[in-house]
Structures are given as structure tokens and as C-alpha cells.
Design a protein around this motif. Structure first.
Motif, mmCIF file in Angstrom:
data_model
loop_
_atom_site.group_PDB
_atom_site.id
_atom_site.type_symbol
_atom_site.label_atom_id
_atom_site.label_comp_id
_atom_site.label_asym_id
_atom_site.label_seq_id
_atom_site.Cartn_x
_atom_site.Cartn_y
_atom_site.Cartn_z
ATOM 1 N N ASN A 131 0.798 -1.229 0.000
ATOM 2 C CA ASN A 131 0.000 0.000 0.000
ATOM 3 C C ASN A 131 0.836 1.287 0.000
ATOM 4 O O ASN A 131 0.302 2.372 -0.073
ATOM 5 N N GLU A 132 2.180 1.151 0.031
ATOM 6 C CA GLU A 132 3.037 2.312 -0.193
ATOM 7 C C GLU A 132 2.814 2.868 -1.603
ATOM 8 O O GLU A 132 3.058 4.041 -1.858
ATOM 9 N N ARG A 133 2.352 2.014 -2.483
ATOM 10 C CA ARG A 133 2.217 2.441 -3.887
ATOM 11 C C ARG A 133 0.808 2.873 -4.240
ATOM 12 O O ARG A 133 0.541 3.272 -5.371
ATOM 13 N N TRP A 134 -0.097 2.768 -3.287
ATOM 14 C CA TRP A 134 -1.441 3.244 -3.588
ATOM 15 C C TRP A 134 -1.399 4.763 -3.690
ATOM 16 O O TRP A 134 -0.637 5.410 -2.991
ATOM 17 N N GLY A 135 -2.269 5.297 -4.532
ATOM 18 C CA GLY A 135 -2.275 6.751 -4.628
ATOM 19 C C GLY A 135 -3.440 7.269 -5.441
ATOM 20 O O GLY A 135 -4.259 6.498 -5.948
ATOM 21 N N GLY A 136 -3.503 8.597 -5.524
ATOM 22 C CA GLY A 136 -4.527 9.230 -6.338
ATOM 23 C C GLY A 136 -5.894 9.241 -5.689
ATOM 24 O O GLY A 136 -6.023 9.244 -4.470
ATOM 25 N N LEU A 137 -6.904 9.211 -6.540
ATOM 26 C CA LEU A 137 -8.278 9.390 -6.081
ATOM 27 C C LEU A 137 -8.706 8.325 -5.076
ATOM 28 O O LEU A 137 -9.332 8.638 -4.065
ATOM 29 N N ILE A 138 -8.329 7.068 -5.333
ATOM 30 C CA ILE A 138 -8.792 6.010 -4.436
ATOM 31 C C ILE A 138 -8.245 6.220 -3.030
ATOM 32 O O ILE A 138 -8.932 5.953 -2.035
ATOM 33 N N LEU A 139 -7.034 6.738 -2.927
ATOM 34 C CA LEU A 139 -6.450 6.984 -1.605
ATOM 35 C C LEU A 139 -7.257 8.055 -0.867
ATOM 36 O O LEU A 139 -7.613 7.913 0.306
ATOM 37 N N THR A 140 -7.565 9.135 -1.586
ATOM 38 C CA THR A 140 -8.387 10.196 -1.002
ATOM 39 C C THR A 140 -9.725 9.634 -0.532
ATOM 40 O O THR A 140 -10.176 9.914 0.580
ATOM 41 N N LEU A 141 -10.355 8.839 -1.388
ATOM 42 C CA LEU A 141 -11.679 8.316 -1.044
ATOM 43 C C LEU A 141 -11.615 7.336 0.120
ATOM 44 O O LEU A 141 -12.482 7.339 0.995
ATOM 45 N N LEU A 142 -10.586 6.489 0.131
ATOM 46 C CA LEU A 142 -10.474 5.520 1.227
ATOM 47 C C LEU A 142 -10.209 6.224 2.557
ATOM 48 O O LEU A 142 -10.829 5.909 3.576
ATOM 49 N N LEU A 143 -9.290 7.202 2.528
ATOM 50 C CA LEU A 143 -8.997 7.934 3.766
ATOM 51 C C LEU A 143 -10.253 8.625 4.280
ATOM 52 O O LEU A 143 -10.519 8.664 5.478
ATOM 53 N N THR A 144 -11.050 9.164 3.362
ATOM 54 C CA THR A 144 -12.281 9.847 3.762
ATOM 55 C C THR A 144 -13.305 8.859 4.300
ATOM 56 O O THR A 144 -13.912 9.088 5.352
#
Lengths: 338, 242
Positions: A131-144
């Protein structure tokens, strides 16, 4: 004509204001259209972009996959894409009151499990992606998503704790809320990412994403608690009298009588906080996680494309705006109707 | 049913109730009256411990009210209360208001709770309003729902804290009619009210309070025709004068 006279030119100050607004629109709209459409370069060609006066949408076209998915392996982008669609789908699905049944929890559990499998992989022949390589929109949505899902109940408990008759619980709640509110989110993120590992016994590691998520949850909960407390205070004393007289015990009274009313009163402020939380997730940039806004920033680092920030940020703003507008529009249906 | 011995109650330094002695027996209807600030609401709220007393003894249905929450809950299950401002739950329908406590406190089935609720809604003559929200009803209707809500818990004792004071004049009668009916069926009732007509019709005893004390306690016929104290005479002349 009549409408214009009645609404735009009724008096001298009004006429002047109308003309001023028209002049401003004349000065801004046509140049914007020129820039965004007529003079724009649509091909991903940085030389053409530099030669042109207009917007360089080619940059966005070239970089959109990095902006949306960050450093996730390029050939596997379909996985975060699908995960994003599923997550948004879950939210939209949950928005319908007809689906507010106990099985909705199961739907979420399954949905999140599928998202987890898609993002991590490692099973069903999917390649493992740390998950160090996860990024972009999905990261924003998951964190939210996880931020709201965890901070909201925590905030309710803190708000109840702050109004508790028990001095210890009240002191703990007040202490927590005031401590967290007194600190910027950035410093919490730093603490979570730098200091937390120092306190953990050696061998135990919590990865960066989880640490950031915890910091966001702790931060949001303190703010939500105060908003919910405001709702609790707005409830007339008679509601407590009536529930006492009916012998409703504390948790039933809280769950059945007090919270439904308090939360409804607090809806505008709650949504305000949810929107803030959604946008605050972009601060994870500073501890090296690449959310939507960070990926935009990073894609501008490439020498060929430096200087085309406006276009990229415009697109990012548009994405943020769509989500926030959806939240605030939907929340209107919960506000107190009297 | 209710037994108060030497009860004292303070709000901070303010001495609200002074050495109250009161006995209410099963089936008795007691009307409490007195000028505002005389402590009558506080007195009635002691009975289900919406207010706590500082000294003396309050025993309801054989259970002494103390810090013990369990005992308080036992008493509250047996005592229904109707408030001046109705205090219905605005986010629930009338039917949900009526079934909530039976389902969650008495643990009866939803079906049974709804049957009981419809029975009492019929008794207060508004069964057709079952699926409306409180805000859609008139004040008189809301107060009758509140009475039905209390009755759904099958209480042994009913407390009324100025049940008609927040109502428009034309709605007072519909609420009083329900209360008179309830009294005729033998319910034990303690009623704080200025409705002297109601007191005359149903009360076994009228209690007159002033400055935190019970000044007079007598059957309505005696109290209204021959009040013993000047304070009561003055009060009656003011209440009955218009």
C-alpha cells in the motif's frame, strides 16, 4: 424587459451594480473560453503547449492516469479504477433510504473486502501491491471513507462523554477534545509518522497509510464531537424528562430519543466537517503518501510539463468540487424540516 | 401509594420544599394547587425522581426512592407522567411514541405494543392520528397522545404537571374530559392544575401549597367553601375571580 427592469434596474445603485457585474463577466468569461477551449492544445505535446496562449489539456490527457492512480503499477490501473467505482457505488447505494436495512452493513463489508482484494492483490492470481504504492483518487476516497466511518462514532462518544455526569469520563473527553483541537492536523500526521514508531516495541510496525488514517480519525473525531455536542445542547429538557419518566435506560434513551434529534440539528455543521475532512486528507502529502492532490503536484515535476499547473489543479478542483457538492446537496434532505 | 415524610428539597441555596408530609392512598385523586413558585411542580416531580430530595423519605408503591437507579427505574415503570409542554418525541410518529417504552422497557412484542397503543388512542379519541407526527396535531390532540403514551405502560399511578396550562382555551375541555374519565375508572392520580372545576369534580382532596409548604389539605367541598388560611382565600379569589 419588464423582468429586467424590476430585478436589475430598479434604482440607481442597483443599476450600477448590475452594470458592474456585466462588465466583470464580459472581462472574464470570453477570455476564459478562449483560454480553455478556443486556444487550447488538446494533444499531449509540450512544445505546442508552450507555443500556444491557451490551456494545455494535453498535459492532463497525458498525465491523467498518474493523477488518478499515483504510483500504482501502470499495467494494473484497472484495479484501483474498479475499486474507485465500487467505493463510489457503495456511497451512492447507501444514499437511498430504502436501502437502510441491516443488510446494508453486509453490502459494505463485501464491497470493502472486494476493494481490499483489488488494491492489495496477492490472491486469485492478482499481483500483490504494497500500500506504499497506492495513490490518487482512491487513496483520497479511502482515507475519507474510513475517516468518517471511524471518527463519527468516536465523536458521538466524546460528545456524550463531555456531557456525562461522571467526572472522570467528562475530564477525559474534555482533555482529549481540547488537546487535539489545539494542534494542527499536519503536526498530528508528523507525530503519527515519525514519533509513533519510536514508541512501539521493536518488531511491531504499523504502515504509513494506517498511521495517517489513525491521525485523521483522531483529529476529525475531536471536531465532530463539538458539533454533536452543539446538537445535544439544543435538545429541550422536556425530552429528557419524558424519557426518564418512561424509564428508558441511558443507552436506549440516547440511541432512540436524543441522538436522532441531536444529529439532525447538527447536520449542516456535520457536513461542513465531513467536507473539511475530505479535503484535509490531501495533507497526507507531507508524510509521503500520494493522494489526488499530491499526484497532481508530482506530475508537474517532470521538466517537459512544469508550468502547466493551472490546468491540472483546475481538474483536481473539479473532482473535489463534484464530491463536496454531492455531499452538501444530499445532506439538505436531512436538515430539520419544520 | 405515595408516602412523603419530612421531605426537604433545595435548588442550591433556595429552599423549594419544606418539611413535606403527604400520604396518597391507592385510587385517590389529589389535586395540587397554589401560586407559581410555591413548589407544586417540584413536589410532583419528586414522585418519579425527576427531582431528587435532600432529606426526608419518599416511598412510592412500597419502594423508597434513593440514589439506587434500579429502584428509581422500578418506580418509573409504575408511574405515568404528563407534562405541561407534552414532551412528545417529535421525530417519531404518534404510534411510535406510544409503543417505544413498552417495547424497549417492558419488552413486550411490537404487535402487542401496537394493539395496546391503538386501544389507548381510541380511548383518548384520536385513533385516526396514529401515523402522523406530533407537529401535525393540535395542542389538545398532542396532550391526549401524551396521556395515552403514559397509559401504554399500564401505570398504577398517573402524575399530571399542569396538563392544560399550555393549551388554547377551546382545547382544555377535550383533555380534561379524558382525565375525568380516567379518574372515574379508579386510577390513582396526582394533578397539579389551576382548573378548579376539575378539582371540584374529581378530587378526593385538594392540596394548597405556598412557599414550599403544604398549607392546606382538604376535600374540595371544604376547601372551596371554607378555606382556612388567608393565603388560600386570596389565591381562590384570584383563580375563581375570572
Amino acid at each position: 424587459m419588464r423582468w429586467a427592469r424590476e430585478n436589475l434596474f430598479r434604482s440607481w445603485p442597483e443599476t450600477i451594480a448590475t452594470l458592474l457585474v456585466l462588465w466583470l463577466l464580459w472581462k472574464t468569461i470570453p477570455p476564459f473560453i478562449d483560454w480553455a477551449f478556443l486556444d487550447a492544445v488538446w494533444r499531449p505535446d509540450s512544445k505546442a503547449c508552450r507555443a500556444s496562449e491557451g490551456a494545455c489539456w494535453g498535459f492532463v490527457a497525458e498525465k491523467h492516469r498518474f493523477i488518478l492512480f499515483g504510483t500504482y503499477p501502470y499495467e494494473l490501473h484497472w484495479r484501483p479504477a474498479l475499486a474507485t467505482v465500487i467505493l463510489i457505488g457503495l456511497w451512492v447505494f447507501s444514499a437511498f433510504r430504502a436501502f437502510w436495512k441491516s443488510w446494508l452493513v453486509a453490502v459494505w463489508a463485501v464491497g470493502l473486502a472486494v476493494i481490499g482484494i483489488l488494491m492489495w492483490g496477492g490472491v486469485f492470481g492478482l499481483r500483490y501491491v504494497e500500500n506504499e504504492r497506492w495513490g490518487g483518487l482512491i487513496l483520497t476516497l479511502l482515507l475519507t471513507t474510513f475517516g468518517i466511518a471511524a471518527a463519527f462514532p468516536l465523536g458521538i462518544l466524546l460528545a456524550l462523554g463531555r456531557r456525562s455526569d461522571m467526572p472522570v469520563i467528562r475530564a477525559l473527553s474534555v482533555g482529549y477534545i481540547e488537546l487535539i483541537r489545539g494542534v494542527p492536523l499536519i503536526s498530528l500526521l508528523f507525530m503519527a509518522s515519525v514519533m509513533l514508531p519510536l514508541f512501539l516495541p521493536s518488531g511491531v510496525t504499523i504502515d504509513k497509510l494506517l498511521r495517517a488514517q489513525i491521525a485523521i480519525i483522531l483529529f476529525a473525531a475531536a471536531y465532530l464531537a463539538e458539533v454533536i455536542r452543539g446538537g445535544l445542547q439544543a435538545i429541550p429538557k422536556g425530552q429528557y424528562d419524558a424519557s426518564h419518566a418512561l424509564a428508558l435506560p441511558f443507552w436506549r434513551r440516547t440511541y432512540l430519543i436524543i441522538l436522532p434529534q441531536a444529529l439532525r440539528i447538527a447536520v449542516p455543521a456535520l457536513v461542513n466537517n465531513f467536507i473539511a475532512l475530505f479535503k484535509d486528507t490531501s495533507l497526507v502529502l507531507i508524510i509521503g503518501l500520494f493522494d489526488l492532490l499530491s499526484t497532481v503536484k508530482i506530475s508537474l515535476n517532470e521538466p517537459a510539463w512544469t508550468g502547466f499547473g493551472v490546468e491540472a489543479y483546475l481538474i483536481a478542483s473539479l473532482i473535489y468540487f463534484v464530491f463536496c457538492a454531492a455531499m452538501s446537496t444530499y445532506s439538505k434532505s436531512f436538515e430539520v424540516r419544520r | 401509594m405515595i408516602e412523603m415524610i419530612k421531605v426537604n428539597k433545595y435548588f442550591a441555596a433556595f429552599h423549594v420544599l419544606k418539611d413535606i408530609d403527604l400520604l396518597v392512598s391507592r385510587g385517590e385523586k389529589v389535586v395540587v394547587c397554589g401560586p407559581s413558585g410555591s413548589g407544586k411542580s417540584t413536589l410532583i416531580r419528586l414522585v418519579n425522581r425527576l427531582e431528587e430530595h435532600q432529606s426526608g423519605k419518599v416511598v412510592v408503591d412500597g419502594i423508597e426512592l434513593t440514589d439506587d437507579v434500579k429502584k428509581t427505574d422500578m418506580v418509573r415503570r409504575e408511574v405515568g407522567m404528563v407534562f405541561q409542554s407534552f414532551n412528545l418525541f417529535p421525530h417519531l410518529t404518534v404510534l411510535q411514541n406510544l409503543t417505544l417504552a413498552p417495547i424497549w422497557v417492558k419488552r413486550v412484542s411490537r404487535k402487542e405494543a401496537e394493539d395496546t397503543a391503538m386501544h389507548f388512542l381510541a380511548r383518548v379519541r384520536i385513533p385516526e392520528q396514529a401515523h402522523k407526527y406530533p407537529s401535525q396535531l393540535s395542542g389538545g390532540q398532542q396532550q391526549r397522545v401524551a396521556i395515552a403514551r403514559a397509559l401504554c405502560m399500564k401505570p398504577k399511578l398517573m402524575l399530571f404537571d399542569e396538563p392544560t396550562s399550555a393549551l388554547d382555551p377551546e382545547m382544555i375541555k377535550e383533555v380534561l374530559d379524558v382525565m375525568v374519565e380516567l379518574a372515574r375508572e379508579g386510577m390513582t392520580m396526582m394533578v397539579v392544575t389551576h382548573e378548579m372545576g376539575f378539582a371540584r369534580t374529581v378530587a378526593d382532596r385538594v392540596i394548597f401549597m405556598d412557599e414550599g409548604r403544604i398549607v392546606e389539605a382538604a376535600p374540595p367541598a371544604d376547601f372551596f367553601s371554607a378555606p382556612k388560611t388567608d393565603r388560600a382565600k386570596l389565591f381562590l379569589s384570584q383563580v375563581l375571580g375570572h
